[in-house]
Motif scaffolding. Structure first.
Motif, short mmCIF file in Angstrom:
data_model
loop_
_atom_site.label_atom_id
_atom_site.label_comp_id
_atom_site.label_asym_id
_atom_site.label_seq_id
_atom_site.Cartn_x
_atom_site.Cartn_y
_atom_site.Cartn_z
N VAL A 196 5.20 9.68 1.46
CA VAL A 196 4.15 10.15 0.56
C VAL A 196 4.66 10.38 -0.86
O VAL A 196 3.99 10.03 -1.84
CB VAL A 196 3.51 11.43 1.11
CG1 VAL A 196 2.48 12.00 0.13
CG2 VAL A 196 2.85 11.16 2.46
N LYS A 215 -0.80 6.33 2.63
CA LYS A 215 0.45 5.67 2.25
C LYS A 215 0.89 4.66 3.31
O LYS A 215 1.51 3.64 2.97
CB LYS A 215 1.54 6.71 2.02
CG LYS A 215 1.33 7.54 0.76
CD LYS A 215 1.32 6.68 -0.49
CE LYS A 215 1.16 7.51 -1.74
NZ LYS A 215 1.17 6.69 -2.98
N GLU A 218 -1.12 1.68 2.41
CA GLU A 218 -0.68 1.11 1.13
C GLU A 218 0.67 0.40 1.25
O GLU A 218 0.85 -0.70 0.71
CB GLU A 218 -0.58 2.23 0.09
CG GLU A 218 -0.06 1.79 -1.27
CD GLU A 218 0.13 2.98 -2.20
OE1 GLU A 218 1.11 2.99 -2.96
OE2 GLU A 218 -0.71 3.91 -2.15
N LYS A 219 1.60 1.01 1.97
CA LYS A 219 2.98 0.50 1.96
C LYS A 219 3.34 -0.35 3.18
O LYS A 219 4.19 -1.24 3.07
CB LYS A 219 3.95 1.68 1.89
CG LYS A 219 3.89 2.48 0.61
CD LYS A 219 4.92 3.61 0.64
CE LYS A 219 4.94 4.39 -0.67
NZ LYS A 219 5.96 5.48 -0.65
#
Length: 250
Positions: A196, A215, A218-219
């Motif tokens: 995060v 996250k 997203e990642k």
């Protein structure tokens, strides 16, 4: 009168057994009674029950589920015997990400995280990525990011058992000691903080479940992987706050 902390699990064996050990070392308090009960299905099935009534009450939903269960365990009976649901001070729900399930849906998971976002209200949803065995996914006590593919999660438990790079002292959760819990908690909180906040250190502030999921999306999830994170350390950090670190330093 003692108040209750209600722990609701996806599974019927692993999570309650982990929590039994956790209670022995950390959560055994005179002022609160820890109650453990399995909902008996994954988070996406729970979603189907939750969306039927936007005004649902978590305890009432659980009682309805237990009333349809043919054989009640002692833990089930203890939950049904609560004399006053207002004495439930905290509710924690432990579920797996389980993106390999046929009914998996990231949008539904987001709804669940938005719905169960406060342990003093409807409860706090605590997600293990990719599943409960994440607590055993540890090479040593060093802080490190651990990623795992989501392409073949049906074999994740087997992979955990056979991987020679993992420290076997973390495999038998029934044998966890206070020091084992310290190591696991610190490592997984550091992993969460890295995911995060890009800092592989122990967090000072709470790391929200929806931030972790955001996250992950997203990642990692778009790359067919997840950062391996257990739900139990995050529950402990929510429950104790920064006092958790003092408990481990005693």
């Amino acid at each position: 009168m003692s108040s209750y902390v209600l722990c609701i699990f996806e599974g019927q064996k692993a999570e309650p057994n982990i929590t039994d050990n956790l209670c022995h070392h950390l959560l055994d308090e005179d002022t609160k009674t820890i109650l453990k009960v399995s909902f008996g299905c994954n988070i996406y099935k729970l979603y189907q029950e939750v969306v039927k009534d936007e005004y649902f009450d978590t305890y009432e939903l659980l009682v309805e589920q237990l009333s349809n269960r043919p054989n009640l365990s002692e833990n089930d009976k203890a939950v049904l015997e609560i004399d006053d649901p207002d004495n439930i001070s905290d509710i924690y729900l432990f579920f797996d990400y389980d993106c390999h399930c046929s009914n998996a849906d990231d949008e539904k998971l987001q709804v669940m995280l938005d719905t169960f976002n406060d342990p003093q209200e409807r409860g706090l949803m605590c997600i293990s990525y990719p599943m409960v065995e994440a607590i055993r996914h540890q090479k040593d006590s060093t802080f490190s990011e651990e990623l795992h593919s989501t392409k073949n999660l049906t074999n994740y438990k087997k992979w955990i058992n056979q991987n020679q790079d993992l420290d076997k002292s973390y495999h038998n959760w029934g044998a966890y000691t206070f020091d084992t819990w310290r190591s696991i908690t610190h490592c997984h909180l550091a992993r969460s903080n890295y995911l995060v906040n890009d800092s592989l250190t122990l967090p000072v502030l709470q790391i929200e479940q929806d931030s972790i999921f955001e996250k992950q999306l997203e990642k990692h999830i778009s790359n067919n992987e997840v950062a391996v994170i257990s739900a139990f350390p995050l529950m402990l950090f929510d429950y104790y706050g920064n006092e958790l670190y003092q408990l481990f330093d005693r």
